[in-house]
Design an enzyme around this catalytic site. Structure first.
Site, PDB file in Angstrom:
ATOM      1  N   LYS A  22       5.792  29.451  36.384  1.00 42.53           N
ATOM      2  CA  LYS A  22       4.916  29.968  37.453  1.00 42.53           C
ATOM      3  C   LYS A  22       4.538  31.429  37.196  1.00 42.53           C
ATOM      4  CE  LYS A  22       7.041  31.699  41.125  1.00 42.53           C
ATOM      5  NZ  LYS A  22       6.825  33.051  41.650  1.00 42.53           N
ATOM      6  N   ASN A  23       5.529  32.236  36.804  1.00 43.50           N
ATOM      7  CA  ASN A  23       5.267  33.679  36.684  1.00 43.50           C
ATOM      8  C   ASN A  23       4.486  34.044  35.425  1.00 43.50           C
ATOM      9  OD1 ASN A  23       6.458  34.040  39.119  1.00 43.50           O
ATOM     10  ND2 ASN A  23       8.381  34.886  38.348  1.00 43.50           N
ATOM     11  N   ARG A  96       2.407  37.533  47.038  1.00 45.56           N
ATOM     12  CA  ARG A  96       2.227  38.919  46.616  1.00 45.56           C
ATOM     13  C   ARG A  96       1.572  39.025  45.240  1.00 45.56           C
ATOM     14  NH1 ARG A  96       5.332  42.334  49.235  1.00 45.56           N
ATOM     15  NH2 ARG A  96       5.244  43.729  47.471  1.00 45.56           N
ATOM     16  N   CYS A 120       8.691  42.076  51.816  1.00 50.15           N
ATOM     17  CA  CYS A 120       8.997  40.650  51.824  1.00 50.15           C
ATOM     18  C   CYS A 120      10.497  40.481  51.990  1.00 50.15           C
ATOM     19  CB  CYS A 120       8.426  39.936  50.602  1.00 50.15           C
ATOM     20  SG  CYS A 120       9.481  39.839  49.185  1.00 50.15           S
ATOM     21  N   ARG A 125       9.222  46.075  47.904  1.00 51.33           N
ATOM     22  CA  ARG A 125       8.292  45.675  46.854  1.00 51.33           C
ATOM     23  C   ARG A 125       6.943  46.400  46.910  1.00 51.33           C
ATOM     24  NH1 ARG A 125       8.648  39.366  45.790  1.00 51.33           N
ATOM     25  NH2 ARG A 125       7.986  40.073  43.756  1.00 51.33           N
ATOM     26  N   PRO A 126       6.955  47.726  46.753  1.00 53.49           N
ATOM     27  CA  PRO A 126       5.686  48.461  46.760  1.00 53.49           C
ATOM     28  C   PRO A 126       4.852  48.151  45.506  1.00 53.49           C
ATOM     29  CG  PRO A 126       7.482  49.899  46.093  1.00 53.49           C
ATOM     30  CD  PRO A 126       8.112  48.585  46.466  1.00 53.49           C
ATOM     31  N   ILE A 127       3.570  48.526  45.536  1.00 57.20           N
ATOM     32  CA  ILE A 127       2.731  48.363  44.329  1.00 57.20           C
ATOM     33  C   ILE A 127       2.212  49.729  43.866  1.00 57.20           C
ATOM     34  CG2 ILE A 127       2.041  45.958  44.740  1.00 57.20           C
ATOM     35  CD1 ILE A 127      -0.717  47.204  45.701  1.00 57.20           C
ATOM     36  N   LEU A 129       3.081  51.688  41.580  1.00 55.05           N
ATOM     37  CA  LEU A 129       2.926  51.909  40.132  1.00 55.05           C
ATOM     38  C   LEU A 129       1.676  51.220  39.586  1.00 55.05           C
ATOM     39  CD1 LEU A 129       6.678  51.571  39.117  1.00 55.05           C
ATOM     40  CD2 LEU A 129       5.339  53.666  39.409  1.00 55.05           C
ATOM     41  N   ILE A 331      17.810  45.055  41.095  1.00 59.36           N
ATOM     42  CA  ILE A 331      16.338  45.066  41.064  1.00 59.36           C
ATOM     43  C   ILE A 331      15.744  45.124  42.479  1.00 59.36           C
ATOM     44  CG2 ILE A 331      14.265  43.890  40.164  1.00 59.36           C
ATOM     45  CD1 ILE A 331      16.147  44.701  37.901  1.00 59.36           C
ATOM     46  N   ARG A 401       6.974  26.802  46.590  1.00 63.11           N
ATOM     47  CA  ARG A 401       6.132  27.855  46.009  1.00 63.11           C
ATOM     48  C   ARG A 401       6.331  27.942  44.500  1.00 63.11           C
ATOM     49  NH1 ARG A 401       6.338  33.605  48.513  1.00 63.11           N
ATOM     50  NH2 ARG A 401       5.011  33.786  46.694  1.00 63.11           N
TER      51      ARG A 401
HETATM   52  N1  EPU Z   1       8.509  48.477  41.989  1.00 61.00           N
HETATM   53  C1  EPU Z   1       8.099  49.695  42.485  1.00 61.00           C
HETATM   54  N2  EPU Z   1       6.760  49.979  42.446  1.00 61.00           N
HETATM   55  C2  EPU Z   1       5.842  49.128  41.932  1.00 61.00           C
HETATM   56  C3  EPU Z   1       6.274  47.897  41.403  1.00 61.00           C
HETATM   57  C4  EPU Z   1       7.627  47.597  41.451  1.00 61.00           C
HETATM   58  O1  EPU Z   1       8.889  50.489  42.975  1.00 61.00           O
HETATM   59  O2  EPU Z   1       4.648  49.468  41.922  1.00 61.00           O
HETATM   60  C5  EPU Z   1       9.946  48.134  42.041  1.00 61.00           C
HETATM   61  C6  EPU Z   1      10.209  46.923  42.932  1.00 61.00           C
HETATM   62  O3  EPU Z   1      10.315  47.284  44.290  1.00 61.00           O
HETATM   63  C7  EPU Z   1      11.481  46.381  42.352  1.00 61.00           C
HETATM   64  C8  EPU Z   1      11.343  46.676  40.865  1.00 61.00           C
HETATM   65  O4  EPU Z   1      10.342  47.691  40.762  1.00 61.00           O
HETATM   66  O5  EPU Z   1      12.576  47.094  42.868  1.00 61.00           O
HETATM   67  C9  EPU Z   1      10.932  45.501  40.007  1.00 61.00           C
HETATM   68  O6  EPU Z   1       9.816  44.840  40.597  1.00 61.00           O
HETATM   69  P1  EPU Z   1       8.699  44.121  39.731  1.00 61.00           P
HETATM   70  O7  EPU Z   1       7.406  44.830  39.952  1.00 61.00           O
HETATM   71  O8  EPU Z   1       9.155  43.932  38.338  1.00 61.00           O
HETATM   72  O9  EPU Z   1       8.599  42.725  40.456  1.00 61.00           O
HETATM   73  P2  EPU Z   1       7.293  41.859  40.573  1.00 61.00           P
HETATM   74  O10 EPU Z   1       6.446  42.097  39.393  1.00 61.00           O
HETATM   75  O11 EPU Z   1       6.708  42.019  41.921  1.00 61.00           O
HETATM   76  C10 EPU Z   1       8.137  39.766  39.257  1.00 61.00           C
HETATM   77  C11 EPU Z   1       8.331  38.328  39.536  1.00 61.00           C
HETATM   78  C12 EPU Z   1       9.506  38.160  40.489  1.00 61.00           C
HETATM   79  C13 EPU Z   1      10.747  38.742  39.819  1.00 61.00           C
HETATM   80  C14 EPU Z   1      10.493  40.208  39.454  1.00 61.00           C
HETATM   81  C15 EPU Z   1      11.638  40.832  38.692  1.00 61.00           C
HETATM   82  C16 EPU Z   1       6.088  37.458  39.346  1.00 61.00           C
HETATM   83  C17 EPU Z   1       4.881  36.878  40.004  1.00 61.00           C
HETATM   84  N3  EPU Z   1       7.093  37.797  40.137  1.00 61.00           N
HETATM   85  O12 EPU Z   1       7.882  40.397  40.505  1.00 61.00           O
HETATM   86  O13 EPU Z   1       9.683  36.770  40.667  1.00 61.00           O
HETATM   87  O14 EPU Z   1      11.836  38.659  40.680  1.00 61.00           O
HETATM   88  O15 EPU Z   1       9.306  40.298  38.643  1.00 61.00           O
HETATM   89  O16 EPU Z   1      11.911  40.138  37.531  1.00 61.00           O
HETATM   90  O17 EPU Z   1       6.132  37.577  38.138  1.00 61.00           O
HETATM   91  C18 EPU Z   1      10.308  34.822  41.829  1.00 61.00           C
HETATM   92  O18 EPU Z   1       9.749  34.175  40.944  1.00 61.00           O
HETATM   93  O19 EPU Z   1      11.056  34.312  42.702  1.00 61.00           O
HETATM   94  C19 EPU Z   1      10.118  36.272  41.875  1.00 61.00           C
HETATM   95  C20 EPU Z   1      10.377  37.006  42.962  1.00 61.00           C
END
Ligand code: EPU
Length: 422
Positions: A22-23, A96, A120, A125-127, A129, A331, A401
């Site tokens: 999925k990811n 998200r 969530c 989970r901010p964006i 970055l 994480i 999901r």
């Molecule tokens: N973070 C920030 N700022 C940002 C982005 C991330 O502070 O702009 C922080 C997050 O809050 C977190 C850490 O960085 O503490 C890592 O988050 P990451 O961005 O890597 O997570 P993600 O990209 O939103 C993906 C997977 C998740 C998986 C995480 C970690 C997808 C669609 N989702 O999320 O998958 O847990 O990487 O490996 O690829 C799942 O499949 O159940 C799932 C939650």
């Protein structure tokens, strides 16, 4: 609302097949926005997040079709022109990963608007970055009425270092940089297997990306990208979930279609507990758990460390092994919600901040419990399959999901699970 009724106690035995990741599939579908030509993707899992991503692309004006294949679905996407470069709140709040369209939209169309995802169940989970990176690439980013809007005439290559490693952040900026003017270097990039998979697709589309799978990506921008055909990698988290399903029930599973190289940390941990894991030439993974397993501590880390997406399932297993284990989640700040439900089944768990201490082996007995997020639901299914008696798991829409009909796959190897709706 749909629920699972699980009658536990039977060891799982047989062959079980892993679906596409999925990811990996989600960013690959978003990447189709980077070209006006057709992108064909195979091994797309039949899960709800994929339907949400299709709805999002279709609402924006892309044309997509879905065909069943022997393994997974084939999705074809053609984003000839876009009517609305917008990811609305209604879809972003469901998923998200919708934010993955922002990089491609700004890069190809010079503008994109995406609803800011709220917090969530597993963390804030901010964006920030993703947005900081787009700004570094020259986009003007503003937040208004709950929407992030990014605009630019053309993105310009730059060097950007992630403060924190982010999987979708790396994917978003990698996609954005493919059509930027000049070279972009992304430092402290994520190394998860989904990144090289996306880079492979983008390179097939005409992009020039080097270093995928390492912490530094070098992307030379090109004028345009073209159509391509690509097969999505197997889902390493689904495979890991099945590895735990075999060990937690004292069973014997042959897991087909997985990539063992992507599962090294999970397999190493299960072996440390005493599970026996073998590989055959076709790529199948055979797992058995002879006798009582022992506890082993684990700390979640970015790839190639132990994945946070396997932490909940591993916690279920730790309730059924001999000894005390400490599980440290690094994480996400709130990813222990499953622990409270496992305790309703009889688990002995205490939590202190990012650490959970699990004392095993406890007798689990069926109860009414509810899922809080995708991987938590998987953990509850695993615990219920190992528990005595009947467990009713509510809110299984979370599991749909990201797992393709998990109950049907597990029933074929001996689990007793029924899906009911009220
Ligand atoms: N973070 C920030 N700022 C940002 C982005 C991330 O502070 O702009 C922080 C997050 O809050 C977190 C850490 O960085 O503490 C890592 O988050 P990451 O961005 O890597 O997570 P993600 O990209 O939103 C993906 C997977 C998740 C998986 C995480 C970690 C997808 C669609 N989702 O999320 O998958 O847990 O990487 O490996 O690829 C799942 O499949 O159940 C799932 C939650």
């Amino acid at each position: 609302m749909e629920k699972f009724i699980v009658t536990g106690g039977a060891p799982l035995e047989g062959r079980i097949r892993v679906s596409g990741a999925k990811n990996s599939a989600l960013p690959a579908m978003a990447a189709a926005l980077l070209t006006q030509e057709r992108v064909i993707l195979h091994n797309i899992p039949r899960v709800r997040d994929i339907s949400t991503m299709r709805s999002l692309l279709d609402e924006m004006g892309a044309d997509s079709s879905l065909t069943h294949e022997d393994h997974g679905n084939r999705v074809e996407i053609e984003a000839r022109k876009l009517l609305h470069p917008l990811a609305p709140y209604e879809l972003v709040k469901q998923m998200r990963a919708s934010v993955l369209v922002l990089g491609p939209l700004v890069s190809r169309f010079g503008q994109g608007r995406v609803s800011l995802p709220g917090g969530c169940a597993i963390g804030a989970r901010p964006i920030n970055l993703h947005l900081k990176g787009l700004e570094a690439l020259g986009a003007a980013v503003k937040l208004e009425h709950g929407y992030v809007e990014a605009r630019t005439a053309r993105l310009a290559g730059t060097t950007f270092c992630f403060d924190t490693i982010s999987v979708t952040g790396t994917e978003n900026l990698m996609m954005a940089a493919t059509l930027a003017d000049g070279v972009t270097i992304l430092e402290n990039a994520a190394r998860e297997p989904e990144i090289p998979d996306l880079a492979e697709l983008l390179n097939k589309m005409g992009a020039s990306i080097e270093g995928a799978g390492t912490d530094t990506l070098r992307i030379r921008g090109v004028a345009h990208l073209h159509g391509a055909e690509h097969t999505i990698i197997p889902d390493r988290v689904e495979a890991g979930t099945f590895l735990v399903a075999a060990t937690i029930t004292g069973g014997h599973l042959i897991i087909e279609g997985a990539d063992p190289a992507h599962l090294a940390a999970t397999i190493a941990k299960l072996k440390e507990c005493g599970a026996v894991v073998d590989f055959d030439k076709s790529g199948s993974i055979e797992v058995t758990s002879p006798g009582a397993l022992q506890s082993a501590d684990v700390t979640t880390q970015e790839y190639p460390g132990f994945p946070t997406d396997m932490q909940a399932q591993y916690m279920a297993l730790m309730t059924q092994v001999v000894g005390t284990s400490v599980i440290t989640e690094t994480i996400f700040e709130n990813r222990f919600l499953h622990a409270f439900e496992l305790m309703r089944l009889g688990a002995d768990i205490t939590m202190e901040g990012c650490r959970a201490v699990v004392r095993g082996k406890t007798r689990l007995t069926g109860a009414k419990i509810q899922a809080s997020d995708l991987r938590a639901s998987a953990s509850l299914v695993l615990a219920a399959v190992a528990a005595e008696g009947e467990t009713l798991i509510d809110r299984v829409y979370h599991i749909d999901r990201g797992y393709e009909r998990i109950e049907e796959k597990l029933v074929r190897v001996g689990a007793k699970i029924r899906r009911i709706s009220d």
